[in-house]
Write a protein that holds these residues in place. Structure first.
Motif, PDB file in Angstrom:
ATOM      1  N   TYR A   9       8.110  57.005 -46.203  1.00 48.23           N
ATOM      2  CA  TYR A   9       9.667  56.912 -46.210  1.00 48.23           C
ATOM      3  C   TYR A   9      10.200  58.388 -46.119  1.00 48.23           C
ATOM      4  CZ  TYR A   9       9.015  52.431 -48.248  1.00 48.23           C
ATOM      5  OH  TYR A   9       8.732  51.255 -48.339  1.00 48.23           O
ATOM      6  N   GLY A  25       3.391  59.040 -48.258  1.00 51.11           N
ATOM      7  CA  GLY A  25       4.016  57.718 -48.672  1.00 51.11           C
ATOM      8  C   GLY A  25       3.370  57.131 -49.825  1.00 51.11           C
ATOM      9  N   SER A  41      13.346  46.029 -47.612  1.00 49.76           N
ATOM     10  CA  SER A  41      13.274  46.324 -46.283  1.00 49.76           C
ATOM     11  C   SER A  41      14.373  45.484 -45.547  1.00 49.76           C
ATOM     12  CB  SER A  41      12.027  45.953 -45.524  1.00 49.76           C
ATOM     13  OG  SER A  41      11.704  44.557 -45.430  1.00 49.76           O
ATOM     14  N   SER A 112      15.627  50.450 -46.358  1.00 53.21           N
ATOM     15  CA  SER A 112      14.346  50.108 -46.557  1.00 53.21           C
ATOM     16  C   SER A 112      13.912  51.183 -47.727  1.00 53.21           C
ATOM     17  CB  SER A 112      13.292  50.120 -45.467  1.00 53.21           C
ATOM     18  OG  SER A 112      13.873  49.287 -44.389  1.00 53.21           O
ATOM     19  N   THR A 113      13.613  50.711 -48.702  1.00 49.14           N
ATOM     20  CA  THR A 113      13.336  51.605 -50.108  1.00 49.14           C
ATOM     21  C   THR A 113      12.002  51.110 -50.672  1.00 49.14           C
ATOM     22  OG1 THR A 113      14.599  50.424 -51.355  1.00 49.14           O
ATOM     23  CG2 THR A 113      15.670  51.985 -50.288  1.00 49.14           C
TER      24      THR A 113
END
Length: 131
Positions: A9, A25, A41, A112-113
């Motif tokens: 991310y 990530g 997402s 997206s997290t």
């Protein structure tokens, strides 16, 4: 056969305790406990997103989003008991039928997290030798 890569991310909102490595990530647990992890997402229009969450090298859960002529969102969450040194990460999966996971976003748009936080510490008990 599918291929999957760890999602890295590109924006970090908080990294209290420094357990999340923004270069890989991967979250590495620094304090044993119960943790909540959430991942979401948004697939680009006419694309698909298939994400999988892993605890160490073990699959935990997935999200999948796909639609025609529109964007597709997906999300999931889980509570995990982690020991110090355990790792949690998200992988983007390319499907065997040729579809590639395509996450929508730009430097000024976050769709997206991946997030996680400690609910409660767990103090692991060790057996006393001789009892």
């Amino acid at each position: 056969m599918t291929h999957a890569e760890v999602v890295v991310y590109d924006r970090i909102f908080a990294n209290i305790g420094g357990g999340f490595d923004p270069h890989t990530g991967i979250f590495t647990c620094t304090q044993a406990g119960l943790y909540v992890f959430q991942f979401h997402s948004l697939a680009d229009s006419d694309q698909a997103s298939w994400l999988e969450l892993y605890h160490n090298s073990y699959y935990v859960c997935s999200t999948y989003g796909h639609t025609t002529n529109d964007y597709a969102s997906s999300g999931n969450s889980v509570v995990l008991r982690l020991s110090k040194g355990d790792q949690v990460y998200v992988k983007a999966v390319d499907q065997s039928f040729g579809s590639t996971t395509v996450l929508f976003g730009a430097s000024d748009e976050v769709y997206s997290t991946f997030s996680g936080y400690l609910i409660a510490p767990v103090f692991e008990e060790f057996p006393i030798v001789g009892k």
